[in-house]
Design a protein around this motif. Structure first.
Motif, PDB file in Angstrom:
ATOM      1  N   MET A 402       0.823  -1.207   0.000  1.00 13.51           N
ATOM      2  CA  MET A 402       0.000   0.000   0.000  1.00 13.51           C
ATOM      3  C   MET A 402       0.858   1.259   0.000  1.00 13.51           C
ATOM      4  O   MET A 402       0.522   2.255  -0.660  1.00 13.51           O
ATOM      5  CB  MET A 402      -0.934  -0.011   1.202  1.00 13.51           C
ATOM      6  CG  MET A 402      -2.002  -1.096   1.153  1.00 13.51           C
ATOM      7  SD  MET A 402      -3.199  -0.951   2.487  1.00 13.51           S
ATOM      8  CE  MET A 402      -4.033   0.593   2.037  1.00 13.51           C
ATOM      9  N   THR A 403       1.969   1.226   0.735  1.00 13.64           N
ATOM     10  CA  THR A 403       2.845   2.397   0.791  1.00 13.64           C
ATOM     11  C   THR A 403       3.471   2.685  -0.571  1.00 13.64           C
ATOM     12  O   THR A 403       3.487   3.840  -1.034  1.00 13.64           O
ATOM     13  CB  THR A 403       3.947   2.156   1.844  1.00 13.64           C
ATOM     14  OG1 THR A 403       3.341   1.965   3.125  1.00 13.64           O
ATOM     15  CG2 THR A 403       4.885   3.348   1.901  1.00 13.64           C
ATOM     16  N   HIS A 404       3.979   1.664  -1.230  1.00  7.86           N
ATOM     17  CA  HIS A 404       4.601   1.870  -2.541  1.00  7.86           C
ATOM     18  C   HIS A 404       3.571   2.332  -3.575  1.00  7.86           C
ATOM     19  O   HIS A 404       3.859   3.198  -4.409  1.00  7.86           O
ATOM     20  CB  HIS A 404       5.282   0.584  -3.005  1.00  7.86           C
ATOM     21  CG  HIS A 404       6.636   0.375  -2.390  1.00  7.86           C
ATOM     22  ND1 HIS A 404       7.807   0.516  -3.098  1.00  7.86           N
ATOM     23  CD2 HIS A 404       7.001   0.064  -1.116  1.00  7.86           C
ATOM     24  CE1 HIS A 404       8.833   0.287  -2.314  1.00  7.86           C
ATOM     25  NE2 HIS A 404       8.368   0.000  -1.095  1.00  7.86           N
ATOM     26  N   THR A 405       2.370   1.758  -3.524  1.00  6.81           N
ATOM     27  CA  THR A 405       1.315   2.163  -4.460  1.00  6.81           C
ATOM     28  C   THR A 405       0.953   3.626  -4.258  1.00  6.81           C
ATOM     29  O   THR A 405       0.789   4.389  -5.228  1.00  6.81           O
ATOM     30  CB  THR A 405       0.064   1.286  -4.266  1.00  6.81           C
ATOM     31  OG1 THR A 405       0.419  -0.081  -4.493  1.00  6.81           O
ATOM     32  CG2 THR A 405      -1.042   1.692  -5.233  1.00  6.81           C
ATOM     33  N   ALA A 406       0.832   4.038  -2.995  1.00  2.00           N
ATOM     34  CA  ALA A 406       0.463   5.421  -2.694  1.00  2.00           C
ATOM     35  C   ALA A 406       1.558   6.396  -3.130  1.00  2.00           C
ATOM     36  O   ALA A 406       1.267   7.474  -3.662  1.00  2.00           O
ATOM     37  CB  ALA A 406       0.189   5.564  -1.206  1.00  2.00           C
ATOM     38  N   MET A 407       2.821   6.034  -2.940  1.00  2.00           N
ATOM     39  CA  MET A 407       3.907   6.931  -3.328  1.00  2.00           C
ATOM     40  C   MET A 407       3.994   7.082  -4.846  1.00  2.00           C
ATOM     41  O   MET A 407       4.304   8.167  -5.352  1.00  2.00           O
ATOM     42  CB  MET A 407       5.227   6.401  -2.776  1.00  2.00           C
ATOM     43  CG  MET A 407       5.401   6.623  -1.280  1.00  2.00           C
ATOM     44  SD  MET A 407       5.417   8.374  -0.826  1.00  2.00           S
ATOM     45  CE  MET A 407       6.992   8.906  -1.519  1.00  2.00           C
ATOM     46  N   ARG A 408       3.700   6.007  -5.577  1.00  2.00           N
ATOM     47  CA  ARG A 408       3.705   6.117  -7.029  1.00  2.00           C
ATOM     48  C   ARG A 408       2.594   7.050  -7.520  1.00  2.00           C
ATOM     49  O   ARG A 408       2.727   7.683  -8.569  1.00  2.00           O
ATOM     50  CB  ARG A 408       3.524   4.737  -7.659  1.00  2.00           C
ATOM     51  CG  ARG A 408       4.714   3.810  -7.495  1.00  2.00           C
ATOM     52  CD  ARG A 408       4.608   2.582  -8.380  1.00  2.00           C
ATOM     53  NE  ARG A 408       5.697   1.655  -8.165  1.00  2.00           N
ATOM     54  CZ  ARG A 408       5.661   0.600  -7.385  1.00  2.00           C
ATOM     55  NH1 ARG A 408       4.528   0.317  -6.733  1.00  2.00           N
ATOM     56  NH2 ARG A 408       6.701  -0.184  -7.239  1.00  2.00           N
ATOM     57  N   ALA A 409       1.522   7.123  -6.737  1.00  2.00           N
ATOM     58  CA  ALA A 409       0.402   7.988  -7.112  1.00  2.00           C
ATOM     59  C   ALA A 409       0.585   9.417  -6.611  1.00  2.00           C
ATOM     60  O   ALA A 409      -0.272  10.281  -6.871  1.00  2.00           O
ATOM     61  CB  ALA A 409      -0.902   7.417  -6.573  1.00  2.00           C
ATOM     62  N   GLY A 410       1.660   9.692  -5.867  1.00  2.00           N
ATOM     63  CA  GLY A 410       1.899  11.036  -5.361  1.00  2.00           C
ATOM     64  C   GLY A 410       0.990  11.404  -4.202  1.00  2.00           C
ATOM     65  O   GLY A 410       0.711  12.591  -3.981  1.00  2.00           O
ATOM     66  N   THR A 411       0.530  10.426  -3.429  1.00  2.00           N
ATOM     67  CA  THR A 411      -0.393  10.685  -2.321  1.00  2.00           C
ATOM     68  C   THR A 411       0.336  11.375  -1.173  1.00  2.00           C
ATOM     69  O   THR A 411       1.440  10.962  -0.793  1.00  2.00           O
ATOM     70  CB  THR A 411      -0.991   9.350  -1.813  1.00  2.00           C
ATOM     71  OG1 THR A 411      -1.551   8.643  -2.925  1.00  2.00           O
ATOM     72  CG2 THR A 411      -2.070   9.600  -0.764  1.00  2.00           C
ATOM     73  N   PRO A 412      -0.270  12.426  -0.578  1.00  2.00           N
ATOM     74  CA  PRO A 412       0.351  13.109   0.565  1.00  2.00           C
ATOM     75  C   PRO A 412       0.481  12.172   1.767  1.00  2.00           C
ATOM     76  O   PRO A 412      -0.263  11.202   1.909  1.00  2.00           O
ATOM     77  CB  PRO A 412      -0.618  14.262   0.866  1.00  2.00           C
ATOM     78  CG  PRO A 412      -1.393  14.455  -0.395  1.00  2.00           C
ATOM     79  CD  PRO A 412      -1.499  13.099  -1.023  1.00  2.00           C
ATOM     80  N   LEU A 413       1.424  12.483   2.660  1.00  2.00           N
ATOM     81  CA  LEU A 413       1.710  11.627   3.803  1.00  2.00           C
ATOM     82  C   LEU A 413       0.485  11.417   4.683  1.00  2.00           C
ATOM     83  O   LEU A 413       0.181  10.285   5.079  1.00  2.00           O
ATOM     84  CB  LEU A 413       2.849  12.230   4.637  1.00  2.00           C
ATOM     85  CG  LEU A 413       3.186  11.471   5.933  1.00  2.00           C
ATOM     86  CD1 LEU A 413       3.687  10.081   5.622  1.00  2.00           C
ATOM     87  CD2 LEU A 413       4.215  12.248   6.756  1.00  2.00           C
ATOM     88  N   LEU A 414      -0.229  12.494   5.001  1.00  2.00           N
ATOM     89  CA  LEU A 414      -1.371  12.362   5.899  1.00  2.00           C
ATOM     90  C   LEU A 414      -2.432  11.435   5.314  1.00  2.00           C
ATOM     91  O   LEU A 414      -3.006  10.601   6.023  1.00  2.00           O
ATOM     92  CB  LEU A 414      -1.972  13.737   6.196  1.00  2.00           C
ATOM     93  CG  LEU A 414      -3.049  13.784   7.287  1.00  2.00           C
ATOM     94  CD1 LEU A 414      -2.509  13.237   8.599  1.00  2.00           C
ATOM     95  CD2 LEU A 414      -3.562  15.213   7.464  1.00  2.00           C
ATOM     96  N   GLU A 415      -2.644  11.522   4.018  1.00  2.00           N
ATOM     97  CA  GLU A 415      -3.634  10.668   3.376  1.00  2.00           C
ATOM     98  C   GLU A 415      -3.155   9.213   3.350  1.00  2.00           C
ATOM     99  O   GLU A 415      -3.964   8.285   3.519  1.00  2.00           O
ATOM    100  CB  GLU A 415      -3.899  11.165   1.952  1.00  2.00           C
ATOM    101  CG  GLU A 415      -5.027  10.421   1.256  1.00  2.00           C
ATOM    102  CD  GLU A 415      -5.330  10.986  -0.121  1.00  2.00           C
ATOM    103  OE1 GLU A 415      -5.983  10.279  -0.924  1.00  2.00           O
ATOM    104  OE2 GLU A 415      -4.909  12.126  -0.409  1.00  2.00           O
ATOM    105  N   ILE A 416      -1.868   9.010   3.154  1.00  2.00           N
ATOM    106  CA  ILE A 416      -1.321   7.652   3.179  1.00  2.00           C
ATOM    107  C   ILE A 416      -1.598   6.996   4.525  1.00  2.00           C
ATOM    108  O   ILE A 416      -2.091   5.862   4.613  1.00  2.00           O
ATOM    109  CB  ILE A 416       0.190   7.656   2.889  1.00  2.00           C
ATOM    110  CG1 ILE A 416       0.481   8.058   1.446  1.00  2.00           C
ATOM    111  CG2 ILE A 416       0.798   6.268   3.178  1.00  2.00           C
ATOM    112  CD1 ILE A 416       1.961   8.200   1.141  1.00  2.00           C
ATOM    113  N   MET A 417      -1.295   7.713   5.591  1.00  2.00           N
ATOM    114  CA  MET A 417      -1.457   7.156   6.928  1.00  2.00           C
ATOM    115  C   MET A 417      -2.931   6.971   7.297  1.00  2.00           C
ATOM    116  O   MET A 417      -3.287   5.987   7.956  1.00  2.00           O
ATOM    117  CB  MET A 417      -0.754   8.057   7.946  1.00  2.00           C
ATOM    118  CG  MET A 417       0.764   8.111   7.753  1.00  2.00           C
ATOM    119  SD  MET A 417       1.574   6.526   8.107  1.00  2.00           S
ATOM    120  CE  MET A 417       1.600   6.585   9.892  1.00  2.00           C
TER     121      MET A 417
END
Length: 569
Positions: A402-417
């Motif tokens: 999930m972390t790698h997928t979110a980073m590839r999409a440019g998701t902000p840190l707060l939204e990732i968590m």
């Protein structure tokens, strides 16, 4: 299989034996006063070894750099899994392991199918009942000894515990052993007026199969009190003497009669402890014809029970071996998953990063990662899944995905968590959670956004030794409340400053004396390593920190040791 409690029989050089039931999760062995098992001898080191139970219920023994070493089944070890039946030698002491009962006092005994709920118990006056120590050594026939040996081998081939109890009783009523009826009972030690509970069906000869056997309360009280095989009869000739050409005379003329009138039936009875625990005793109760009220038949019944007990130890070891093999397979799979999640080659312009990872024996759920995004930002994340083994490793794997997928999409840190928190709350089992510290870093400017979800605080250390901490306890761990609103903090990571994040495998590192390293001491040691060589790389600091932790660790760590060092260059 549930965890096995452990009893340790300790035999010293003089042959004196004592017993210790292991309470809790670990026992320190040595000459020191705070040892759970204190052994007074110059062959024993102050802190010689420790016995501990891992998260899977297995017992381990670990040598604590003792002078004379620790041996398991004749082999010198550093650390080893141990199980009932194993022999441990420490200096002049020999330790024998056996399974201890963990059954609750109010739990029903394990009964075989078709076992009747009660037996007939008769009262009578309490008098003298004989035991083996009252006689000369009985002479046993070679045929009987051969049969007992074959019986022990047969028990090892019977995988059902109830069937083994029945086999013991059938042996007693065989033509060779001459019993009329036999059964195994569980008698309460706390209330002897309570009727004993049969653990197997009554075995009887054809002539007595329809006869309801009587159990003497006098015999029950005596065998529970003495914790040794006893013999009794209800006829004047029942004196406990031998049956050979030179019978052993009775020890005294006041041999107590069974509390069953000989007018009803002339009999003798043998009761032999099978298992004795704090609140109850399991015992073999055999009704013999009156002429078998001799030391020979008492000895035969006692030897049969000894064969049964040895077979039970073998079966416990066999079952534990199967469980241990399954655990090892699971841990091997978990190790593969966990190793694949740890970044091995980190090359990010403007950043110096190193990761330290030392897995424990049983694999925790530590997750550490460095993920570069498309916008130049870099995610530094460390997490600890509550749990051990394959389930924890699979949760860590899902965090990685999930972390790698979110980073590839440019998701902000707060939204990732926030997304991780909702996902974990929906999928984790009750009582399971994840602590995590995630930081989004811009290598060009040093801007650093940090979210700490129930994890130990990160440490900032300047080359001059100034120490600051990130937020801590601002958010609860992930996976507990899907509606939780996480808070973040923003700071700047100055060039040359080390940013250190870690799991509690470091702060809970066991030290000599039973203490833990702790967050304050860890920060002190990390600061010392950095200020001693302020221009060294993160990789250098990582290597020296790992060596330091190895030297400080005393005993077996129950968790992975995972940390990350990052610095802008």
């Amino acid at each position: 299989m549930s965890a096995i409690a452990l009893s340790i029989d300790i035999r010293n050089a003089a042959g004196v034996t004592s017993r210790l039931k292991v309470e809790g999760q670990n026992v320190l062995i040595g000459r020191t006063r705070d040892a759970g098992l204190a052994l007074e001898s110059n062959t024993i080191s102050r802190r010689h070894a420790e016995i501990l139970r891992d998260p899977f219920g297995r017992w381990w023994i670990r040598d604590l750099n003792s002078r004379n070493g620790t041996h398991v089944n004749g082999v010198r070890i550093t650390e080893s899994v141990v199980k009932p039946g194993d022999l441990i030698q420490l200096g002049e002491f020999l330790l024998t392991l056996s399974a201890a009962d963990e059954t609750k006092a109010d739990a029903p005994p394990p009964q075989a199918a078709g076992v009747e709920a009660s037996v007939s118990v008769v009262d009578g006056q309490v008098g003298r009942i004989t035991s083996l120590k009252d006689f000369e050594i009985p002479r046993l026939s070679a045929a009987h000894l051969s049969t007992l040996s074959e019986f022990g081998q047969q028990l090892v081939a019977i995988d059902d515990a109830g069937a083994r109890l029945s086999a013991l009783c059938r042996l007693m009523v065989s033509a060779e052993f001459r019993g009329r009826s036999a059964l195994v009972l569980r008698a309460s030690k706390e209330n002897l007026t309570e009727p004993p509970k049969p653990l197997c069906a009554v075995e009887a000869t054809e002539k007595y199969k329809d006869w309801q056997p009587y159990v003497s309360r006098t015999v029950l009280r005596t065998v529970v009190a003495r914790n040794e095989p006893v013999l009794a009869g209800n006829t004047a000739g029942s004196r406990g003497g031998g049956s050979g050409p030179n019978p052993t005379p009775p020890p005294t003329p006041d041999f107590a009669e069974l509390s069953i009138s000989s007018d009803v039936m002339a009999i003798s009875a043998v009761a032999v402890p099978v298992r004795s625990e704090k609140t109850y005793m399991d015992l073999l109760y055999v009704v013999f014809p009156p002429e078998c009220a001799t030391s020979e038949w008492l000895a035969l019944a006692a030897l049969a029970v000894k064969q049964f007990q040895q077979a039970e130890t073998t079966w416990v070891g066999k079952k534990l071996g199967e469980v241990h093999a399954a655990i090892e397979r699971e841990l091997a799979q978990a190790h593969v998953i966990q190793e694949r999640l740890v970044p091995r080659s980190i090359r990010i312009p403007g950043l110096d990063i190193a990761i330290g990872f030392t897995p424990c024996k049983w694999v925790g759920g530590d997750y550490v990662d460095v993920v570069a995004g498309k916008n130049g930002q870099v995610l530094l994340v460390i997490a600890d899944v509550c749990g051990k083994g394959l389930p924890a490793a699979l949760v860590a794997s899902s965090l990685h995905m999930m972390t790698h997928t979110a980073m590839r999409a440019g998701t902000p840190l707060l939204e990732i968590m926030q997304n991780l928190n909702v996902y974990l709350a929906e999928t984790l089992a009750d009582g399971t959670f994840v602590t995590a510290l995630a930081a989004m870093l811009d290598p060009a400017t040093g801007k650093l956004e940090v979210i700490n979800a129930g994890h130990p605080a990160g440490i900032f250390v300047t080359p001059s030794g100034t120490v600051e901490l990130t937020q801590s306890a601002a958010n609860m761990p992930l996976g507990i409340d899907p509606n939780a609103v996480l808070q973040s903090e923003t700071t700047t990571l100055e060039a040359g400053t080390f940013f250190v994040i870690f799991t509690d495998g470091l702060t809970e590192l066991p030290l000599e004396g039973g203490n833990l390293l702790g967050e304050e001491e860890l920060a002190t040691q990390v600061t010392r390593l950095i200020t001693e060589s302020p221009n060294c790389s993160c990789l250098d600091v990582s290597g020296r920190l790992t060596a330091l932790l190895d030297s400080l660790q005393f005993g077996m760590s129950q968790d992975d040791r995972t940390f990350m060092l990052a610095r802008r260059v």
